[in-house]
Design an enzyme around this catalytic site. Structure first.
Site, mmCIF file in Angstrom:
data_model
loop_
_atom_site.group_PDB
_atom_site.id
_atom_site.type_symbol
_atom_site.label_atom_id
_atom_site.label_comp_id
_atom_site.label_asym_id
_atom_site.label_seq_id
_atom_site.Cartn_x
_atom_site.Cartn_y
_atom_site.Cartn_z
ATOM 1 N N HIS A 172 -11.726 12.792 -15.100
ATOM 2 C CA HIS A 172 -10.979 13.789 -14.341
ATOM 3 C C HIS A 172 -9.831 13.097 -13.619
ATOM 4 O O HIS A 172 -10.028 12.060 -12.982
ATOM 5 C CB HIS A 172 -11.897 14.499 -13.335
ATOM 6 C CG HIS A 172 -12.758 15.536 -13.973
ATOM 7 N ND1 HIS A 172 -13.517 15.284 -15.086
ATOM 8 C CD2 HIS A 172 -12.974 16.840 -13.676
ATOM 9 C CE1 HIS A 172 -14.169 16.385 -15.428
ATOM 10 N NE2 HIS A 172 -13.856 17.343 -14.595
ATOM 11 N N LYS A 601 -13.154 26.708 -5.446
ATOM 12 C CA LYS A 601 -11.852 27.376 -5.591
ATOM 13 C C LYS A 601 -12.031 28.886 -5.628
ATOM 14 O O LYS A 601 -11.183 29.636 -5.141
ATOM 15 C CB LYS A 601 -11.156 26.879 -6.864
ATOM 16 C CG LYS A 601 -9.766 27.488 -7.094
ATOM 17 C CD LYS A 601 -8.989 26.704 -8.126
ATOM 18 C CE LYS A 601 -9.517 26.897 -9.525
ATOM 19 N NZ LYS A 601 -9.107 28.192 -10.103
#
Length: 948
Positions: A172, A601
């Site tokens: 990532h 999120k």
């Protein structure tokens, strides 16, 4: 310049190491920081001139005075200092702005190394003082706590046998540093460690100091920002580096620590080879194709090959070292009949090929002869896998016909065969007065073989559920057509080719190299079945067997809605007879992945934390009802906003009775370097995970009549968390998800769009489609807010929820008392509130206000910034009310001091970044500006020790 690390007294240096409570223990850190800062200043003057050094000092002093004025409440003076610094920055040409950014960024590179060295120093101090048994998260401490409450030795061993922790390395894109820079960091870190020795001659200290100076000079002359985006192969190599840097060397010492802790707590004495396997490793690097078009089937095939080559090359080197050292002669000590028989089998094959030439060099050294055969079989294994062994070193001690031996002896068909040969060797040594030799030479290698097999780590395949649905739709359409099928879309063709690669790997010598297929965006049973249907069309066998663990689909539940639906989705899946048949071949075990980043999120910090906890608990309840052993895979990021935070605390905060001992957990981006850049750090990190798993499984606090912090969730606590989550979620949705101007504010007030220019990772920062919160990945979302010092994902909504929860006067005192009790005794709430407090401690509203000036629409800017400021103040007030503190981080003096000392040095990079962003958006969009912005991204990340 004198010798910076030369002490007035070596007794004083020893006292610093032995001090475990006072200020004296921090003296070595201050010395390292001061000395490295002085060396950097010397390099700056030498490499860039006195003028740059002077500008660095002017900016540094200006931001320090601004911070001091703010602390004293002198707002006018603070504003004046800030304006002066900004005026200076605006006059800088781009090349000078870049140099200044590099100077401050490199300062933090060095300070971070000093802090890392201090972590290692304090761990050594604990070991010297036998304090590890008292340290939170240590294995010794956990086992002693278990013994203290009456957990027997047999019970403790049974708990330990259930533990299996699997760190899964991912690429990532949150690691800013280039691989070259990371190598230089390690070199300076090694030199700092050498400077810590007691005693060291002054001439040697001077030589080491000169080497540090040379490394800092080399670092300054190295591009810290990538000139091109790293390829997936770059990321694969970076992931493999950590095995050489720390992991291979860490495991034997870690298992010895387990053995010593068992002996200390229970008087159990176990050899390394008798301990249960508690660690394995995984990777996504080269297998994670969700949104990354550069992870092709060929890349996956090569990622597995590179991992095997890396491991088998390591085994080759270790076997040769053992051959060199194990010189025991049959004339001096007997050899077991079993080993003689196995050696005779090998020598019969060898004589046929080389006319009995083998063995004449080591007539009586039977162990060496046996080890040579093992090494030749291992090399043949490499050749059978297509790995070139010609470039490996040829030991001078072996006969010239060695290459012929490699062709005659068969390769190892499995790691069990290699382990069996090593166990035969160990048993012979142990029963013939060679136990110490076996412990020193054979046990570490045997442990590594049992841990890494012939494949190093499992490589997960990951793809989004929508891609599978589209591929299956195309495949079914083709089978129903009356005409010749059309060529599949590139995406569908890639999916089928990926499955063919999976089949190819599993038909080879290491079927365990791929055993999990992670399904991003999973919402329903059909998302799991689609993977099985597509795989079967490509000829993949999903069932497990004696030599093949099979291929298990692992649904990843990411959104708040999907987390809530996950238990019933799994119940429906597990009730299907066809899927039950598959489950049986996997030992009735199912892995489920929970997504921390995207749920945050989607719902904010508080709701994400609570919904993951609830999903975790309810999934285990459903699994018990359906007779399934559930293993959870925690997709945690590095920062608090993506599920990060202290590892031990997070693992222990799992729901009671909802953990069977096995877990997988992602290690992402800069976290890899933070945890695995050194043997000592890697050992501590892995120990934390093992100890936390044992603690969460055995729960010794439940048996302690006076104990608290047991993990039990009282009804009033659950009610409180439910209410807080509902309040926070409604507020988050209204002000983040449903505010039409929020995304504009985010894009304009942060360097989110410049993440691409930083060339951090191979994967694009957003999925295909128009720019919105659904297509924006969690990493750039967290990254942008971190760079602008708002860290919104880590705290937003917490203040409002607590305020509303306490709003009713008649309930306030009782509810506040409940929250305060939870902050002392509820592991989940403790983890949540401390993570929020840590994030709030890093927030800087003054800096965030500066970034808000980049928003073009004045009304939008003011409205959203004011909302953030109000919620920040509410959240700080909430944390202080719940914890009973007078200031943030009152009980975490080390972090509070680190943030306070770092801020004035990070400030100049914020000023430069904002000015460069403003220039770029006014039309100065040049490679030079983008490079300078990338340097500010790197420098701020180093200063905050977080990227995103």
């Amino acid at each position: 310049m004198g010798v910076l690390w030369n002490p007035e007294s070596w007794q004083q240096r020893l006292a610093e190491l032995q001090d475990d409570s006072g200020e004296l223990k921090e003296t070595p850190l201050r010395r390292d920081v001061r000395s490295l800062g002085m060396l950097l200043g010397e390099v700056l003057r030498e490499q860039a001139g006195d003028e740059l050094y002077e500008q660095v000092e002017v900016l540094r002093q200006g931001t320090i005075r601004r911070r001091e004025a703010e602390d004293q409440g002198a707002e006018a003076a603070a504003a004046e200092h800030a304006a002066n610094a900004m005026a200076m920055v605006r006059k800088l040409p781009v090349d000078r702005a870049l140099l200044l950014t590099r100077a401050f960024g490199f300062y933090f590179e060095l300070i971070n190394l000093a802090e890392t060295n201090h972590r290692k120093r304090r761990r050594l101090a604990l070991q010297v003082s036998s304090g590890t048994g008292r340290q939170r998260g240590s294995l010794a401490g956990t086992l002693c706590a278990m013994a203290r409450v009456g957990i027997t030795a047999d019970e403790a061993l049974e708990w330990l046998r259930k533990i299996l922790v699997v760190p899964v390395f991912t690429a990532h894109p949150t690691e800013v540093a280039r691989r070259s820079v990371m190598f230089k960091r390690r070199r300076i870190g090694e030199l700092l460690e050498l400077l810590d020795r007691i005693p060291v001659a002054e001439s040697e200290l001077a030589r080491l100091e000169e080497q540090v100076l040379a490394e800092i000079t080399s670092l300054w002359q190295t591009d810290e920002v990538r000139s091109r985006r790293p390829t997936v192969y770059d990321e694969i190599k970076m992931g493999l580096d950590y095995y050489d840097v720390s992991i291979f060397a860490t495991l034997p010492s870690l298992y010895r620590e387990i053995s010593e802790a068992l002996n200390s707590a229970y008087g159990i004495k176990l050899e390394l080879h008798e301990l249960p396997k508690v660690l394995a490793f995984g990777s996504w690097i080269g297998g994670d194709r969700d949104g990354n078009p550069f992870v092709t089937p060929d890349v996956t095939r090569n990622a597995i090959q590179l991992a095997r080559e890396h491991l088998l090359g390591f085994y080759d080197d270790q076997l040769q070292k053992v051959i060199d050292l194990l010189s025991s002669s049959a004339q001096q000590t007997p050899v077991s009949e079993a080993l003689r028989a196995r050696l005779e089998e090998y020598e019969t094959r060898i004589r046929t090929a080389v006319s009995e030439a083998y063995g004449q060099n080591f007539e009586f050294e039977l162990y060496r002869r046996f080890l040579i055969c093992i090494r030749m079989r291992a090399r043949r294994t490499m050749q059978d896998a297509g790995i070139d062994t010609v470039r490996l070193p040829r030991p001078s001690t072996l006969i010239e016909s060695q290459p012929m031996l490699e062709q005659v002896l068969p390769g190892y068909a499995s790691a069990h065969e290699l382990a069996a040969d090593l166990e035969l060797l160990r048993d012979s040594l142990a029963t013939n007065r060679g136990l110490r030799i076996a412990r020193n030479l054979i046990d570490p290698l045997l442990l590594l073989v049992k841990t890494f097999g012939l494949h190093l780590h499992t490589l997960d395949i990951r793809q989004h559920a929508k891609q599978h649905a589209q591929a299956l739709k195309e495949a079914i359409k083709d089978t129903m057509a009356h005409t010749l099928p059309k060529p599949p879309s590139p995406e569908t063709a890639s999916i089928f080719e990926t499955f063919r690669v999976i089949g190819e790997v599993k038909d080879g010598v290491t079927p365990e190299a791929i055993r999990h297929y992670v399904i991003s965006g999973a919402t329903c049973v059909d998302d799991v079945l689609a993977v099985i249907r597509l795989g079967r069309l490509a000829g993949v066998r999903f069932e497990g067997g004696e030599d093949d663990p099979g291929l298990m689909p692992v649904p990843l539940f990411e959104s708040i809605e999907d987390l809530r639906n996950a238990p019933e989705v799994c119940r429906e899946l597990w009730k299907r007879p066809d899927y039950r048949a598959l489950l049986e071949t996997w030992g009735n075990t199912q892995e489920i992945m929970l997504g921390y980043s995207d749920s945050n999120k989607d719902g904010g910090m508080l709701t994400s934390t609570w919904e993951i906890f609830r999903a975790h608990r309810e999934l285990h309840q459903v699994a018990r009802e359906e007779g399934v052993h559930l293993r959870l895979f925690h997709g945690r990021g590095g920062t608090v906003g993506r599920g990060g935070g202290p590892t031990h605390r997070a693992i222990f905060a799992q729901p009671l009775d909802s953990f069977e001992g096995q877990l997988r957990i992602t290690e992402q981006g800069e976290v890899l370097n933070f945890k695995y850049a050194d043997v000592v750090l890697a050992e501590r990190n892995l120990e934390l995970m093992i100890a936390a798993s044992l603690d969460a499984l055995a729960r010794p606090n439940l048996r302690d009549p006076e104990g608290h912090f047991s993990g039990a969730l009282k009804p009033e606590w659950e009610e409180a968390l439910d209410t807080l989550s509902t309040l926070a979620y409604e507020f988050y949705r209204e002000h983040i998800l449903e505010d039409s101007g929020l995304l504009t504010y985010f894009a304009q007030s942060t360097p989110m769009t410049e993440l691409e220019h930083a060339k951090i990772g191979s994967r694009p920062s957003k999925r295909k489609g128009s720019f919105n919160l659904d297509t924006l990945r969690a990493i750039p979302w967290v990254f942008g807010w971190t760079q602008s010092r708002l860290l919104v994902p880590a705290w937003y909504g917490v203040g409002y929820a607590v305020e509303q929860y306490l709003a009713e006067d008649s309930l306030r005192e009782r509810r506040l008392a409940t929250l305060r009790t939870m902050a002392r005794e509820c592991p989940l709430f403790i983890d949540l509130i401390r993570n929020v407090e840590m994030a709030l401690g890093k927030v800087d509203m003054g800096t965030a206000r500066l970034y808000s000036t980049l928003v073009e629409d004045t009304a939008l800017r003011q409205r959203i910034y004011d909302d953030f400021e109000r919620e920040f103040d509410r959240s700080v007030e909430a944390v202080l009310a719940v914890t009973g503190q007078k200031a943030l981080l009152e009980n975490n003096a080390v972090l509070a001091r680190s943030i306070r000392l770092r801020n004035p040095y990070v400030d100049p990079m914020h000023l430069i970044q904002v000015d460069l962003l403003r220039r770029k958006r006014k039309g100065e969009d040049t490679p030079e500006v983008n490079r300078a912005i990338s340097a500010t991204i790197s420098g701020i990340a180093a200063g905050l020790r977080n990227t995103g």
